[in-house]
Motif scaffolding. Structure first.
Motif, PDB file in Angstrom:
ATOM      1  N   GLN A  91       3.316   7.678 -14.790  1.00  0.00           N
ATOM      2  CA  GLN A  91       3.565   7.406 -13.380  1.00  0.00           C
ATOM      3  C   GLN A  91       2.636   7.504 -12.590  1.00  0.00           C
ATOM      4  N   THR A  92       1.666   8.418 -12.790  1.00  0.00           N
ATOM      5  CA  THR A  92       0.347   8.219 -11.988  1.00  0.00           C
ATOM      6  C   THR A  92      -0.746   7.072 -12.216  1.00  0.00           C
ATOM      7  N   SER A  93      -0.716   6.605 -13.364  1.00  0.00           N
ATOM      8  CA  SER A  93      -1.395   5.678 -13.589  1.00  0.00           C
ATOM      9  C   SER A  93      -0.701   4.223 -13.202  1.00  0.00           C
ATOM     10  N   LEU A  94       0.485   4.386 -13.120  1.00  0.00           N
ATOM     11  CA  LEU A  94       1.289   3.196 -12.756  1.00  0.00           C
ATOM     12  C   LEU A  94       0.987   2.880 -11.184  1.00  0.00           C
ATOM     13  N   ALA A  95       1.249   4.045 -10.354  1.00  0.00           N
ATOM     14  CA  ALA A  95       0.964   4.088  -8.847  1.00  0.00           C
ATOM     15  C   ALA A  95      -0.273   3.499  -8.796  1.00  0.00           C
ATOM     16  N   SER A  96      -1.311   3.869  -9.343  1.00  0.00           N
ATOM     17  CA  SER A  96      -2.606   3.720  -9.147  1.00  0.00           C
ATOM     18  C   SER A  96      -2.927   2.000  -9.770  1.00  0.00           C
ATOM     19  N   SER A  97      -2.113   1.643 -10.596  1.00  0.00           N
ATOM     20  CA  SER A  97      -2.538   0.148 -11.235  1.00  0.00           C
ATOM     21  C   SER A  97      -1.665  -0.536 -10.400  1.00  0.00           C
ATOM     22  N   PHE A  98      -0.742  -0.369  -9.426  1.00  0.00           N
ATOM     23  CA  PHE A  98       0.443  -1.208  -9.028  1.00  0.00           C
ATOM     24  C   PHE A  98      -0.205  -2.295  -8.216  1.00  0.00           C
ATOM     25  N   GLU A  99      -1.098  -2.011  -7.168  1.00  0.00           N
ATOM     26  CA  GLU A  99      -1.864  -2.932  -6.336  1.00  0.00           C
ATOM     27  C   GLU A  99      -2.644  -4.113  -6.979  1.00  0.00           C
ATOM     28  N   SER A 100      -3.248  -3.684  -8.225  1.00  0.00           N
ATOM     29  CA  SER A 100      -3.780  -4.474  -8.946  1.00  0.00           C
ATOM     30  C   SER A 100      -2.953  -5.616  -9.605  1.00  0.00           C
ATOM     31  N   PHE A 101      -1.677  -5.134  -9.824  1.00  0.00           N
ATOM     32  CA  PHE A 101      -0.787  -6.042 -10.583  1.00  0.00           C
ATOM     33  C   PHE A 101      -0.246  -7.104  -9.640  1.00  0.00           C
ATOM     34  N   VAL A 102       0.265  -6.532  -8.354  1.00  0.00           N
ATOM     35  CA  VAL A 102       0.437  -7.689  -7.374  1.00  0.00           C
ATOM     36  C   VAL A 102      -0.337  -8.373  -7.064  1.00  0.00           C
ATOM     37  N   GLY A 103      -1.751  -8.060  -7.156  1.00  0.00           N
ATOM     38  CA  GLY A 103      -2.734  -9.023  -6.520  1.00  0.00           C
ATOM     39  C   GLY A 103      -2.786  -9.987  -7.577  1.00  0.00           C
ATOM     40  N   ARG A 104      -2.891  -9.714  -8.750  1.00  0.00           N
ATOM     41  CA  ARG A 104      -3.153 -10.503 -10.082  1.00  0.00           C
ATOM     42  C   ARG A 104      -2.050 -11.653  -9.905  1.00  0.00           C
ATOM     43  N   LEU A 105      -0.828 -11.145  -9.406  1.00  0.00           N
ATOM     44  CA  LEU A 105       0.198 -12.294  -9.489  1.00  0.00           C
ATOM     45  C   LEU A 105       0.216 -13.228  -8.226  1.00  0.00           C
ATOM     46  N   GLU A 106      -0.283 -12.429  -7.303  1.00  0.00           N
ATOM     47  CA  GLU A 106      -0.480 -13.390  -5.798  1.00  0.00           C
ATOM     48  C   GLU A 106      -1.846 -14.049  -5.940  1.00  0.00           C
ATOM     49  N   SER A 107      -2.754 -13.927  -6.627  1.00  0.00           N
ATOM     50  CA  SER A 107      -3.441 -14.833  -6.654  1.00  0.00           C
ATOM     51  C   SER A 107      -3.371 -16.023  -7.537  1.00  0.00           C
ATOM     52  N   PHE A 108      -2.448 -16.039  -7.990  1.00  0.00           N
ATOM     53  CA  PHE A 108      -2.076 -17.555  -8.918  1.00  0.00           C
ATOM     54  C   PHE A 108      -0.806 -17.995  -8.366  1.00  0.00           C
ATOM     55  N   THR A 109       0.030 -17.328  -7.721  1.00  0.00           N
ATOM     56  CA  THR A 109       1.442 -17.778  -7.079  1.00  0.00           C
ATOM     57  C   THR A 109       1.832 -17.121  -5.902  1.00  0.00           C
ATOM     58  N   ALA A 110       2.377 -18.107  -4.986  1.00  0.00           N
ATOM     59  CA  ALA A 110       2.826 -17.340  -3.817  1.00  0.00           C
ATOM     60  C   ALA A 110       4.188 -17.025  -4.046  1.00  0.00           C
ATOM     61  N   LEU A 111       4.450 -15.501  -3.679  1.00  0.00           N
ATOM     62  CA  LEU A 111       5.514 -14.974  -4.167  1.00  0.00           C
ATOM     63  C   LEU A 111       6.387 -14.462  -2.904  1.00  0.00           C
ATOM     64  N   ASP A 112       7.621 -14.475  -3.056  1.00  0.00           N
ATOM     65  CA  ASP A 112       8.732 -13.949  -2.232  1.00  0.00           C
ATOM     66  C   ASP A 112       9.464 -12.762  -2.813  1.00  0.00           C
ATOM     67  N   TYR A 113       9.216 -11.751  -3.082  1.00  0.00           N
ATOM     68  CA  TYR A 113       9.690 -10.763  -4.160  1.00  0.00           C
ATOM     69  C   TYR A 113      10.402  -9.586  -3.355  1.00  0.00           C
ATOM     70  N   ARG A 114      11.444  -9.126  -3.993  1.00  0.00           N
ATOM     71  CA  ARG A 114      12.092  -7.810  -3.936  1.00  0.00           C
ATOM     72  C   ARG A 114      11.935  -6.995  -5.134  1.00  0.00           C
ATOM     73  N   LEU A 115      11.575  -5.694  -4.985  1.00  0.00           N
ATOM     74  CA  LEU A 115      11.239  -4.737  -6.219  1.00  0.00           C
ATOM     75  C   LEU A 115      11.931  -3.484  -5.843  1.00  0.00           C
ATOM     76  N   ALA A 116      12.905  -3.187  -6.851  1.00  0.00           N
ATOM     77  CA  ALA A 116      13.468  -1.939  -6.981  1.00  0.00           C
ATOM     78  C   ALA A 116      13.157  -0.905  -7.997  1.00  0.00           C
ATOM     79  N   VAL A 117      13.365   0.199  -7.896  1.00  0.00           N
ATOM     80  CA  VAL A 117      13.092   1.111  -9.137  1.00  0.00           C
ATOM     81  C   VAL A 117      14.083   2.074  -9.339  1.00  0.00           C
ATOM     82  N   VAL A 118      14.583   2.218 -10.774  1.00  0.00           N
ATOM     83  CA  VAL A 118      15.723   3.129 -11.161  1.00  0.00           C
ATOM     84  C   VAL A 118      14.888   3.972 -12.135  1.00  0.00           C
TER      85      VAL A 118
END
Length: 625
Positions: free
Chosen positions: A61-88
């Motif tokens: 979970q700690t690693s996920l939190a620290s890696s999340f911004e890179s994940f979103v940045g990777r997506l947004e560098s190739f595609t314009a996104l209008d996203y919703r994000l929920a966690v369960v």
């Protein structure tokens, strides 16, 4: 924000088109991946993250939190996104969970999350016994002379030396860092400067030391603190998520006030989820879900959590949540993260007699840890058939091609497919008490693992793998056992999402697929004299003038892998205009790329159009819908 868009132009006559313009007639088309300040239309994506909240998931979970911004940045560098994000979470039994979107930051990790490395070791007081009774065990220790862990470490294992090793070779003992103070932990794992900061200000400590006086003998060690410092409390966090999500009409359209809605009201959502404006700051507050399951220990139901959180049926426990969150015109991306096997049962639901939610009543609590060895309901067992889950997830969208399912779970790390299959079989025999060796028949059944890393051990996520494989190119399976953490797995998932979103709609049917050519041009270019004429920046290639006055052109290469497998596919999708004449056999209407296109490159698609089946007025999509 700089984003990737797909601009199209006619070739070879060099007539530039706007993103949605339609050529009157053409046989060649080219698509160019470029940087732009605004895309024709952002891609709508609804993300659901299902995160295991068991006591072995603290590091992940700690690693996920620290890696999340890179994940979103990777997506947004190739595609314009209008996203919703929920966690369960994977908890489908405890009140307040059961597929409900998270809006509470974990503030504490239990002692079971102490930093430790799985390895064969023996407590010094039992070493002489081990030499006599289990010499084969001693031979596998890193230091057979002592079977210890070294200075500053202690060995943790059960009292029975015969239960240190499972019959598939996985280990139940580990070496844990001992400590007396929290600064000692920070200094060891993060360096002297971090230790000094922790000593000067305890609120800056990233670890806490569980001393034996605090928690009892045998569990002294360093436990990483959740990376949720500064997160709002539950009510404030929920309010921030809802406020940040904006306001919507009853049909899901964004609005400012009631006048923007046709016959409905403009209101904020009733349920918490993240959007681009809040995700980078607050994902850690909802993504670090905690690791203290209580009564549901060993009963992780990741697949059920995904299904029931998105179930819009009137009698479902989260029906309003699902109807508010899911957008008809959005992709759905489900990401499941767990180091345990899925134990989703087939008996979950609201009892019509009393309206009470019940789940997993078909399994005794003492059998929770062994549910992965049980059969599904089609074979007389209690588990939900994976095929049922596949059908339910695909039915969330009118077009199943808009559903992407990814799983970060345990699997063999053997180098070949044959070796991985062997390790999976050995794991199942060990986990389910089916070993040939009678001495290990039921020694530590239920404690076997299939892989390990610096983050800990993991079970084989067999049911998750089966679920993902049913989605073909829209399924992504990655291994949670990685010394680099969750980040590499998220990179793989991001790249697969990019290929799903980045498609080119064709405007004419193809006459002969054998003549179809797909090439990458650039991103570096050359002049007529062979000299380079593009300046490669961090994210794009900027053409520069050629000295001889010629035009800067990209260097083509075929979009094929080293094995000769095309890195693109022809598909038939409802997201692009139909090219099929009335009553004819459906024909492909889009090219989907199976490799990430480099920024600054242009992809050229050449083919001879079947003019007899041409459909006038077809749309060219400038970016994936």
């Amino acid at each position: 924000m700089r984003i990737e868009s797909i601009a199209l132009r006619m070739s070879p006559i060099a007539l530039l088109l706007a993103c949605n313009d339609v050529p009157a007639d053409a046989t060649d088309y080219a698509v160019k991946v470029t940087q732009s300040e605004a895309a024709a239309q952002a891609v709508k994506v609804d993300f659901l993250w299902v995160i295991d909240d068991s006591s072995s998931m603290c590091q992940e979970q700690t690693s996920l939190a620290s890696s999340f911004e890179s994940f979103v940045g990777r997506l947004e560098s190739f595609t314009a996104l209008d996203y919703r994000l929920a966690v369960v979470t994977t908890d489908m039994i405890t009140d307040g969970f059961v597929g409900r979107f998270r809006a509470e930051a974990a503030t504490y990790f239990p002692a079971s999350c102490r930093e430790a490395t799985p390895t064969v070791c023996v407590d010094p007081t039992r070493f002489e016994d081990a030499l006599v009774s289990h010499p084969e065990l001693v031979s596998q220790c890193d230091d057979p002379a002592t079977c210890g862990c070294g200075d500053g470490f202690a060995c943790s294992f059960g009292n029975d030396l015969g239960q240190i090793l499972n019959c598939n070779g996985s280990v139940n003992s580990d070496c844990r860092k001992t400590c007396a103070t929290s600064p000692e932990c920070d200094a060891f794992f993060l360096g002297g400067a971090a230790g000094a900061e922790c000593a000067a200000d305890s609120s800056r400590c990233q670890f806490r030391c569980n001393t034996e006086a605090d928690v009892g003998s045998g569990v002294n060690g360093c436990v990483r603190r959740p990376v949720t410092a500064g997160c709002p409390g539950p009510e404030a966090l929920k309010a921030a998520l809802i406020a940040g999500a904006g306001r919507f009409c009853d049909d899901g359209k964004a609005c400012g006030d009631d006048t923007d809605c046709a016959g409905g009201s403009c209101r904020a959502p009733n349920h918490p989820w993240l959007v681009p404006a809040t995700a980078r700051d607050l994902f850690r507050c909802v993504g670090v879900v905690g690791a203290d399951q209580g009564i549901v220990k060993g009963m992780e139901q990741g697949i059920n959590a995904a299904l029931w959180s998105l179930n819009r049926a009137q009698t479902a426990p989260n029906a309003d949540q699902a109807r508010s969150f899911l957008r008809d015109d959005a992709y759905l991306v489900v990401v499941m993260i767990s180091d345990e096997e899925d134990c989703s049962t087939a008996d979950c639901g609201v009892d019509p007699k009393d309206g009470v939610w019940r789940c997993a009543a078909s399994i005794r609590k003492e059998d929770y840890a062994r549910c992965g060895c049980m059969a599904d309901a089609r074979s007389g067992g209690p588990l939900l058939p994976v095929s049922d889950a596949v059908n339910q997830l695909k039915s969330v969208k009118a077009d199943p091609g808009k559903v992407v399912v990814a799983a970060i779970v345990g699997d063999s790390v053997a180098p070949t497919a044959a070796e991985r299959d062997v390790e999976r079989q050995l794991y199942r025999e060990s986990e389910c008490g089916l070993c040939d060796d009678p001495n290990n028949q039921f020694g530590r059944a239920g404690n076997s693992s299939i892989c390990s890393s610096t983050s800990g051990k993991a079970d084989h996520g067999r049911r998750y793998a089966e679920l993902v494989s049913a989605f073909g190119a829209n399924g992504v399976l990655t291994n949670i056992c990685n010394d680099e953490g969750i980040g590499p797995a998220l990179d793989v998932i991001a790249d697969r999402i990019i290929t799903v979103l980045n498609k080119v709609c064709l405007t004419r049917p193809i006459e002969d697929v054998a003549d179809l050519s797909v090439q990458v041009l650039g991103p570096m270019g050359v002049c007529a004299d062979g000299s380079a004429c593009c300046q490669q920046g961090a994210t794009e290639c900027t053409p520069s003038a050629c000295a001889d006055g010629t035009t800067c052109k990209g260097t083509p290469r075929s979009l094929d892998t080293a094995t000769g497998t095309p890195a693109w596919r022809l598909v038939l999708t409802s997201e692009c205009p139909s090219l099929t004449p009335s009553g004819a056999v459906p024909v492909s209407n889009a090219v989907v790329f199976d490799e990430r296109l480099p920024a600054g490159a242009r992809v050229e698609i050449d083919y001879l159009a079947d003019r007899g089946g041409a459909r006038p007025g077809g749309a060219l999509l400038g970016s994936a819908p």
